[in-house]
Design a protein around this motif. Structure first.
Motif, PDB file in Angstrom:
ATOM      1  N   GLU A 144       3.849   0.446   2.540  1.00  0.00           N
ATOM      2  CA  GLU A 144       3.209  -0.631   3.298  1.00  0.00           C
ATOM      3  C   GLU A 144       4.131  -1.105   4.415  1.00  0.00           C
ATOM      4  O   GLU A 144       5.345  -1.240   4.219  1.00  0.00           O
ATOM      5  CB  GLU A 144       2.843  -1.800   2.384  1.00  0.00           C
ATOM      6  CG  GLU A 144       1.988  -2.829   3.096  1.00  0.00           C
ATOM      7  CD  GLU A 144       1.374  -3.860   2.170  1.00  0.00           C
ATOM      8  OE1 GLU A 144       0.699  -4.752   2.689  1.00  0.00           O
ATOM      9  OE2 GLU A 144       1.551  -3.768   0.938  1.00  0.00           O
ATOM     10  N   LYS A 153      -5.966   1.736  -3.255  1.00  0.00           N
ATOM     11  CA  LYS A 153      -7.278   1.187  -2.957  1.00  0.00           C
ATOM     12  C   LYS A 153      -7.258   0.808  -1.485  1.00  0.00           C
ATOM     13  O   LYS A 153      -6.384   0.067  -1.036  1.00  0.00           O
ATOM     14  CB  LYS A 153      -7.564  -0.032  -3.835  1.00  0.00           C
ATOM     15  CG  LYS A 153      -8.964  -0.555  -3.679  1.00  0.00           C
ATOM     16  CD  LYS A 153      -9.211  -1.671  -4.674  1.00  0.00           C
ATOM     17  CE  LYS A 153     -10.565  -2.287  -4.442  1.00  0.00           C
ATOM     18  NZ  LYS A 153     -10.763  -3.424  -5.357  1.00  0.00           N
ATOM     19  N   PHE A 154      -8.192   1.368  -0.718  1.00  0.00           N
ATOM     20  CA  PHE A 154      -8.198   1.180   0.729  1.00  0.00           C
ATOM     21  C   PHE A 154      -8.981  -0.080   1.077  1.00  0.00           C
ATOM     22  O   PHE A 154     -10.029  -0.344   0.496  1.00  0.00           O
ATOM     23  CB  PHE A 154      -8.828   2.414   1.399  1.00  0.00           C
ATOM     24  CG  PHE A 154      -8.461   2.554   2.834  1.00  0.00           C
ATOM     25  CD1 PHE A 154      -7.223   3.046   3.197  1.00  0.00           C
ATOM     26  CD2 PHE A 154      -9.339   2.176   3.826  1.00  0.00           C
ATOM     27  CE1 PHE A 154      -6.870   3.183   4.531  1.00  0.00           C
ATOM     28  CE2 PHE A 154      -9.006   2.308   5.161  1.00  0.00           C
ATOM     29  CZ  PHE A 154      -7.767   2.812   5.512  1.00  0.00           C
ATOM     30  N   PRO A 155      -8.463  -0.869   2.040  1.00  0.00           N
ATOM     31  CA  PRO A 155      -9.162  -2.107   2.395  1.00  0.00           C
ATOM     32  C   PRO A 155     -10.527  -1.827   3.031  1.00  0.00           C
ATOM     33  O   PRO A 155     -10.740  -0.779   3.643  1.00  0.00           O
ATOM     34  CB  PRO A 155      -8.229  -2.777   3.406  1.00  0.00           C
ATOM     35  CG  PRO A 155      -7.142  -1.823   3.703  1.00  0.00           C
ATOM     36  CD  PRO A 155      -7.235  -0.667   2.781  1.00  0.00           C
ATOM     37  N   LYS A 156     -11.425  -2.773   2.884  1.00  0.00           N
ATOM     38  CA  LYS A 156     -12.739  -2.662   3.516  1.00  0.00           C
ATOM     39  C   LYS A 156     -12.550  -2.609   5.025  1.00  0.00           C
ATOM     40  O   LYS A 156     -11.654  -3.241   5.568  1.00  0.00           O
ATOM     41  CB  LYS A 156     -13.620  -3.843   3.121  1.00  0.00           C
ATOM     42  CG  LYS A 156     -13.925  -3.855   1.630  1.00  0.00           C
ATOM     43  CD  LYS A 156     -15.145  -4.668   1.319  1.00  0.00           C
ATOM     44  CE  LYS A 156     -15.431  -4.708  -0.153  1.00  0.00           C
ATOM     45  NZ  LYS A 156     -15.706  -3.461  -0.777  1.00  0.00           N
ATOM     46  N   HIS A 157     -13.390  -1.808   5.678  1.00  0.00           N
ATOM     47  CA  HIS A 157     -13.298  -1.692   7.137  1.00  0.00           C
ATOM     48  C   HIS A 157     -14.682  -1.823   7.746  1.00  0.00           C
ATOM     49  O   HIS A 157     -15.695  -1.666   7.067  1.00  0.00           O
ATOM     50  CB  HIS A 157     -12.600  -0.388   7.555  1.00  0.00           C
ATOM     51  CG  HIS A 157     -13.097   0.826   6.850  1.00  0.00           C
ATOM     52  ND1 HIS A 157     -14.152   1.567   7.305  1.00  0.00           N
ATOM     53  CD2 HIS A 157     -12.689   1.410   5.706  1.00  0.00           C
ATOM     54  CE1 HIS A 157     -14.369   2.573   6.481  1.00  0.00           C
ATOM     55  NE2 HIS A 157     -13.495   2.499   5.492  1.00  0.00           N
ATOM     56  N   TYR A 171     -10.794   4.761  -1.743  1.00  0.00           N
ATOM     57  CA  TYR A 171      -9.406   5.064  -2.098  1.00  0.00           C
ATOM     58  C   TYR A 171      -8.859   6.109  -1.139  1.00  0.00           C
ATOM     59  O   TYR A 171      -9.562   7.040  -0.749  1.00  0.00           O
ATOM     60  CB  TYR A 171      -9.290   5.574  -3.542  1.00  0.00           C
ATOM     61  CG  TYR A 171      -9.541   4.475  -4.537  1.00  0.00           C
ATOM     62  CD1 TYR A 171      -8.483   3.755  -5.077  1.00  0.00           C
ATOM     63  CD2 TYR A 171     -10.832   4.118  -4.884  1.00  0.00           C
ATOM     64  CE1 TYR A 171      -8.711   2.711  -5.956  1.00  0.00           C
ATOM     65  CE2 TYR A 171     -11.075   3.068  -5.767  1.00  0.00           C
ATOM     66  CZ  TYR A 171     -10.012   2.367  -6.289  1.00  0.00           C
ATOM     67  OH  TYR A 171     -10.240   1.320  -7.153  1.00  0.00           O
ATOM     68  N   GLY A 181      -4.606   2.820   7.777  1.00  0.00           N
ATOM     69  CA  GLY A 181      -4.965   1.454   7.415  1.00  0.00           C
ATOM     70  C   GLY A 181      -6.146   0.956   8.214  1.00  0.00           C
ATOM     71  O   GLY A 181      -6.999   1.737   8.646  1.00  0.00           O
ATOM     72  N   GLU A 206     -15.722   1.595  -4.476  1.00  0.00           N
ATOM     73  CA  GLU A 206     -14.583   1.215  -3.644  1.00  0.00           C
ATOM     74  C   GLU A 206     -13.997   2.463  -2.981  1.00  0.00           C
ATOM     75  O   GLU A 206     -14.139   3.568  -3.497  1.00  0.00           O
ATOM     76  CB  GLU A 206     -13.486   0.547  -4.485  1.00  0.00           C
ATOM     77  CG  GLU A 206     -13.925  -0.702  -5.225  1.00  0.00           C
ATOM     78  CD  GLU A 206     -14.100  -1.905  -4.323  1.00  0.00           C
ATOM     79  OE1 GLU A 206     -13.578  -1.904  -3.192  1.00  0.00           O
ATOM     80  OE2 GLU A 206     -14.769  -2.869  -4.750  1.00  0.00           O
ATOM     81  N   LYS A 235      -3.820  -4.252   8.121  1.00  0.00           N
ATOM     82  CA  LYS A 235      -3.191  -3.827   6.857  1.00  0.00           C
ATOM     83  C   LYS A 235      -2.953  -2.325   6.989  1.00  0.00           C
ATOM     84  O   LYS A 235      -3.911  -1.556   7.110  1.00  0.00           O
ATOM     85  CB  LYS A 235      -4.126  -4.122   5.687  1.00  0.00           C
ATOM     86  CG  LYS A 235      -3.578  -3.739   4.347  1.00  0.00           C
ATOM     87  CD  LYS A 235      -3.050  -4.929   3.617  1.00  0.00           C
ATOM     88  CE  LYS A 235      -2.659  -4.542   2.206  1.00  0.00           C
ATOM     89  NZ  LYS A 235      -1.690  -5.440   1.673  1.00  0.00           N
ATOM     90  N   GLU A 295     -11.201   1.526  10.427  1.00  0.00           N
ATOM     91  CA  GLU A 295     -10.273   2.407   9.714  1.00  0.00           C
ATOM     92  C   GLU A 295      -9.489   3.217  10.739  1.00  0.00           C
ATOM     93  O   GLU A 295     -10.006   3.600  11.776  1.00  0.00           O
ATOM     94  CB  GLU A 295     -11.073   3.343   8.822  1.00  0.00           C
ATOM     95  CG  GLU A 295     -10.245   4.351   8.068  1.00  0.00           C
ATOM     96  CD  GLU A 295     -11.106   5.286   7.242  1.00  0.00           C
ATOM     97  OE1 GLU A 295     -10.881   6.503   7.339  1.00  0.00           O
ATOM     98  OE2 GLU A 295     -11.992   4.813   6.519  1.00  0.00           O
TER      99      GLU A 295
END
Length: 177
Positions: A157, A101-105, A87, A129, A85, A144, A111
């Protein structure tokens, strides 16, 4: 009993030396645990990244790049792949101040690290984000995102409604095209 102090003097430095080399910020990280929480407050190492990655093969550790956030170059944003994952980590000097935890891109959700506007007005500071890609648009809606609070050294956030960010801040390889 006279040998005890002499033995202690020989053994004690070994423990101190091992601490110097073992402290790289990832020693308490375990796959399947709260990785972001395990990183916060840890002291990182200035040794070459390849040495850190090699020492933590069990974490599948990989440095994905970094950005200098503050003018004094003390606050840095570093991206790591840990346990499969991604980060985002905020470091002040060599101390981890915050991690998430960084969102999937992807090409559709690139990103981003840069500046944004809220309802057409510039938002101060650095935002990180993922954005929603829109073909041909100069600014993209946020999917996000977090603002980096440089005073508190934290990720905050942000609500995404009315938030649009410059395509210039896209940092994925496909650049959202």
């Amino acid at each position: 009993m006279k040998m005890f102090p002499a033995t202690l003097m020989l053994i004690l430095p070994l423990f101190c030396v091992s601490d110097v080399y073992a402290g790289d910020g990832f020693e308490s990280v375990r796959c399947g645990s709260d990785i972001a929480k395990a990183l916060i407050g840890r002291k990182t190492s200035n040794e070459p990244v390849v040495a850190i990655e090699a020492r933590h093969k069990d974490l599948q550790l990989k440095d994905l790049g970094a950005e200098i956030i503050s003018d004094d170059e003390r606050l840095n944003l570093i991206f790591w792949r840990i346990c499969g994952e991604e980060y985002a980590v905020l470091e002040d000097g060599n101390i981890v101040k915050d991690a998430l935890k960084f969102p999937k891109h992807s090409k559709d959700l690139p990103e981003f690290v840069g500046s944004c506007q809220l309802n057409g007005k510039d938002l101060p500071g650095v935002v990180v984000g993922v954005l929603k890609n829109e073909e041909g648009a100069a600014t993209l809606p946020a999917a996000k995102v977090w603002k980096i609070d440089q005073k508190q050294k934290k990720f905050v956030e942000l609500p995404t409604e009315g938030l649009r960010c410059s395509r210039d801040g896209i940092s994925t390889e496909d650049a959202g095209h």
